[in-house]
Design an enzyme around this catalytic site. Structure first.
Site, PDB file in Angstrom:
ATOM      1  CB  ILE A 187      30.755  61.603  -2.035  1.00 15.01           C
ATOM      2  CG1 ILE A 187      29.888  62.347  -3.048  1.00 15.01           C
ATOM      3  CG2 ILE A 187      30.782  60.113  -2.319  1.00 15.01           C
ATOM      4  CD1 ILE A 187      30.480  62.336  -4.459  1.00 15.01           C
ATOM      5  N   GLY A 188      30.799  60.394   1.265  1.00 16.19           N
ATOM      6  CA  GLY A 188      31.667  59.749   2.247  1.00 16.19           C
ATOM      7  C   GLY A 188      31.977  58.314   1.870  1.00 16.19           C
ATOM      8  CB  SER A 241      37.841  57.888  -0.333  1.00  9.65           C
ATOM      9  OG  SER A 241      37.446  57.910  -1.665  1.00  9.65           O
ATOM     10  CD  GLU A 274      31.141  60.052  -7.906  1.00 10.88           C
ATOM     11  OE1 GLU A 274      30.614  59.215  -7.164  1.00 10.88           O
ATOM     12  OE2 GLU A 274      32.262  60.532  -7.699  1.00 10.88           O
TER      13      GLU A 274
HETATM   14  C1  LIG Z   1      39.475  65.700  -7.174  1.00 12.87           C
HETATM   15  C2  LIG Z   1      39.067  64.520  -6.328  1.00 12.87           C
HETATM   16  C3  LIG Z   1      37.894  64.553  -5.605  1.00 12.87           C
HETATM   17  C4  LIG Z   1      37.514  63.466  -4.797  1.00 12.87           C
HETATM   18  N1  LIG Z   1      36.367  63.577  -4.065  1.00 12.87           N
HETATM   19  C5  LIG Z   1      35.993  62.556  -3.285  1.00 12.87           C
HETATM   20  C6  LIG Z   1      34.818  62.645  -2.484  1.00 12.87           C
HETATM   21  O1  LIG Z   1      34.127  63.682  -2.486  1.00 12.87           O
HETATM   22  N2  LIG Z   1      34.469  61.603  -1.698  1.00 12.87           N
HETATM   23  C7  LIG Z   1      35.196  60.446  -1.666  1.00 12.87           C
HETATM   24  O2  LIG Z   1      34.807  59.532  -0.970  1.00 12.87           O
HETATM   25  N3  LIG Z   1      36.340  60.322  -2.392  1.00 12.87           N
HETATM   26  C8  LIG Z   1      36.747  61.354  -3.193  1.00 12.87           C
HETATM   27  N4  LIG Z   1      37.911  61.245  -3.926  1.00 12.87           N
HETATM   28  C9  LIG Z   1      38.726  60.054  -3.749  1.00 12.87           C
HETATM   29  C10 LIG Z   1      38.784  59.192  -4.978  1.00 12.87           C
HETATM   30  O3  LIG Z   1      37.570  58.601  -5.274  1.00 12.87           O
HETATM   31  C11 LIG Z   1      39.915  58.181  -4.658  1.00 12.87           C
HETATM   32  O4  LIG Z   1      41.099  58.963  -4.616  1.00 12.87           O
HETATM   33  C12 LIG Z   1      40.045  57.155  -5.703  1.00 12.87           C
HETATM   34  O5  LIG Z   1      38.930  56.310  -5.660  1.00 12.87           O
HETATM   35  C13 LIG Z   1      41.349  56.375  -5.544  1.00 12.87           C
HETATM   36  O6  LIG Z   1      41.543  55.895  -4.257  1.00 12.87           O
HETATM   37  P1  LIG Z   1      42.955  56.088  -3.510  1.00 12.87           P
HETATM   38  O7  LIG Z   1      43.329  57.537  -3.591  1.00 12.87           O
HETATM   39  O8  LIG Z   1      42.832  55.464  -2.153  1.00 12.87           O
HETATM   40  O9  LIG Z   1      44.025  55.279  -4.372  1.00 12.87           O
HETATM   41  P2  LIG Z   1      44.387  53.755  -4.240  1.00 12.87           P
HETATM   42  O10 LIG Z   1      43.146  52.947  -4.174  1.00 12.87           O
HETATM   43  O11 LIG Z   1      45.385  53.597  -3.134  1.00 12.87           O
HETATM   44  O12 LIG Z   1      45.089  53.483  -5.616  1.00 12.87           O
HETATM   45  C14 LIG Z   1      46.451  53.823  -5.887  1.00 12.87           C
HETATM   46  C15 LIG Z   1      46.799  53.361  -7.299  1.00 12.87           C
HETATM   47  O13 LIG Z   1      46.648  51.944  -7.414  1.00 12.87           O
HETATM   48  C16 LIG Z   1      45.764  51.636  -8.481  1.00 12.87           C
HETATM   49  N5  LIG Z   1      44.917  50.480  -8.151  1.00 12.87           N
HETATM   50  C17 LIG Z   1      44.246  50.279  -6.998  1.00 12.87           C
HETATM   51  N6  LIG Z   1      43.534  49.137  -7.050  1.00 12.87           N
HETATM   52  C18 LIG Z   1      43.753  48.600  -8.272  1.00 12.87           C
HETATM   53  C19 LIG Z   1      43.285  47.427  -8.945  1.00 12.87           C
HETATM   54  N7  LIG Z   1      42.434  46.567  -8.374  1.00 12.87           N
HETATM   55  N8  LIG Z   1      43.724  47.193 -10.208  1.00 12.87           N
HETATM   56  C20 LIG Z   1      44.587  48.061 -10.810  1.00 12.87           C
HETATM   57  N9  LIG Z   1      45.070  49.184 -10.210  1.00 12.87           N
HETATM   58  C21 LIG Z   1      44.660  49.451  -8.978  1.00 12.87           C
HETATM   59  C22 LIG Z   1      44.878  52.856  -8.643  1.00 12.87           C
HETATM   60  O14 LIG Z   1      44.333  52.962  -9.930  1.00 12.87           O
HETATM   61  C23 LIG Z   1      45.869  53.971  -8.369  1.00 12.87           C
HETATM   62  O15 LIG Z   1      46.604  54.300  -9.505  1.00 12.87           O
HETATM   63  C24 LIG Z   1      38.322  62.315  -4.728  1.00 12.87           C
HETATM   64  C25 LIG Z   1      39.538  62.273  -5.456  1.00 12.87           C
HETATM   65  C26 LIG Z   1      39.907  63.350  -6.232  1.00 12.87           C
HETATM   66  C27 LIG Z   1      41.222  63.277  -6.964  1.00 12.87           C
END
Ligand SMILES: Cc1cc2nc3c(=O)[nH]c(=O)nc-3n(C[C@H](O)[C@H](O)[C@H](O)COP(=O)(O)OP(=O)(O)OC[C@H]3O[C@@H](n4cnc5c(N)ncnc54)[C@H](O)[C@@H]3O)c2cc1C
Length: 379
Positions: A130-131, A133, A248
């Site tokens: 899944i591309g 993030s 998902e």
């Molecule tokens: C085990 C695992 C597998 C994953 N696999 C994939 C994958 O295969 N493909 C892929 O594309 N991604 C994948 N991810 C990524 C995952 O979807 C992202 O980590 C997630 O969406 C959060 O994005 P971020 O890490 O950039 O955090 P950020 O967006 O930087 O968020 C940081 C913090 O701020 C909070 N926050 C952000 N925006 C808001 C808002 N509007 N209101 C309130 N709070 C907010 C968040 O809740 C979080 O606590 C995976 C993550 C994990 C942990």
């Protein structure tokens, strides 16, 4: 949404026989009894197992037979994945392709894409990642910056994805990219299916704090893919991705990640359990049963062709809270030494380290709660 739509879970056919056959198949084909591997089953890559499962007709079940699928009802598939997860079967290799990439290609893809990718997915031999993030576009997915420009030769892609589970073991990535120059937020995004062996794609590992290599960074450096790599309509990527997220977020994997721990707790409790342990087993079972009903009705709503984004988010939020709390609740009640080597202790150790990520993958808790609040008309 003002109330949770409880759709009846009513799969066609004989689901008792389906469960019985699959249990017998698993008894003969399950490659490992290791309890920690079982707890991590939907991240465990085992291509031989995936191929055998595909040959037995348990992968690509909902895809049409003309593409090698099983022509089965989505709720029959639900029964099968529930059994696979409860048994801790190593389904990680084909998991994403079977759960979302295949159905998405079927719904939005061209005939050429269907013929090219779906038979391999149904065989349990073609893996996808899944591309979505990117650095700077995780929760805020509309901030995606990876660009694809249409040229006479095809699409030229530049940018970076991150946290891409299984990219190093997959064949294709379904990437959300910005195809319209100067576009902003959720406009101008499209989905491209990119073969991961295309020149210019670099995959770098990210090792998590448990020492596992599940995640990757994926870089696109002037990558050229054919015009036919576009999935669905140009500029409609946001709509397509949100449909994908419905698939998902609501499945049994959202509350069964710690299931092996409940089984180990019951085994360790024995025939005459301590009353506090018996009480906890009762609570966990009742909560899991309730989550199961919510997940099954969401699956039924999806199967009816509706878009239960809010219900799926409720299942994810409550399911993640359950599977994340379970290790801590068990730790609080059993005699547990970090160095013990029995099944219960090994599982607790693994899940206490892994479970913080459960509410991040697929969308963080705060963001999911935001979707629910909007659905309830609260914001
Ligand atoms: C085990 C695992 C597998 C994953 N696999 C994939 C994958 O295969 N493909 C892929 O594309 N991604 C994948 N991810 C990524 C995952 O979807 C992202 O980590 C997630 O969406 C959060 O994005 P971020 O890490 O950039 O955090 P950020 O967006 O930087 O968020 C940081 C913090 O701020 C909070 N926050 C952000 N925006 C808001 C808002 N509007 N209101 C309130 N709070 C907010 C968040 O809740 C979080 O606590 C995976 C993550 C994990 C942990």
């Amino acid at each position: 949404m003002q109330s949770f739509a409880l759709y009846p879970f009513d799969p066609p056919g004989d689901t008792v026989a389906l469960r019985t056959d699959l249990r017998a198949w698993l008894a003969a084909n399950q490659p490992t009894d290791d309890v920690v591997a079982r707890a991590n089953c939907w991240a465990s890559f085992d291509p031989d197992f995936s191929r055998a499962l595909g040959a037995a007709g348990y992968v690509g079940m909902t895809l049409p037979a003309i593409y090698g699928g099983g022509d089965r009802h989505p709720l029959e598939r639900y029964v099968v994945i529930e059994e696979l997860l409860a048994a801790g079967a190593p389904v990680g290799a084909h998991w994403i392709a079977d759960r979302q990439t295949g159905p998405l290609i079927l719904r939005y893809g061209s005939e050429e894409q269907r013929q090219r990718y779906l038979p391999g997915i149904a065989k349990g031999e073609l893996y996808a990642c899944i591309g979505l993030s990117e650095p700077g576009a995780g929760s805020d997915l509309a901030a995606v910056r990876t660009s694809a420009r249409e040229t006479s030769e095809g699409w030229r892609i530049n940018g970076q994805k991150i946290w891409t589970t299984g990219a190093h073991l997959s064949h294709v990535i379904l990437a959300l990219v910005r195809t319209e120059e100067g576009s902003e937020r959720n406009a101008g995004l499209s989905q491209l299916l990119i073969d991961l062996d295309t020149p210019g794609v670099t995959i770098r590992p990210i090792i998590d704090m448990a020492g596992n290599h599940d995640f990757n960074e994926v870089f696109f450096d002037d990558v050229l893919v054919p015009h036919g790599a576009l999935v669905g309509e140009r500029g409609q990527g946001w709509k397509q991705v949100t449909a994908e997220l419905g698939l998902e977020r609501s499945g049994p994997e959202r509350y069964l990640s710690s299931h092996a721990l409940l089984v180990a707790l019951i085994d360790a409790a024995g025939a005459d359990p301590d009353p506090a342990v018996a009480g906890l087993i009762g609570e966990l079972t009742a909560e899991m049963w309730t989550l199961r009903q919510l997940s099954m009705s969401t699956a039924a709503k999806l199967a009816a062709g509706e878009d239960p984004m809010v219900e799926a988010s409720v299942v994810k939020e409550l399911g993640n809270a359950f599977e994340q709390d379970m290790p801590r609740r068990v730790q609080a009640i059993v005699n547990f030494d970090w160095d013990d080597e029995d099944d219960l202790a090994r599982l607790l150790r693994a899940l206490l380290i892994a479970s913080p990520s459960f509410s991040l993958r697929g969308g963080t808790r705060e963001v999911i709660r935001g979707i629910i609040a909007r659905g309830l008309g609260l914001r």
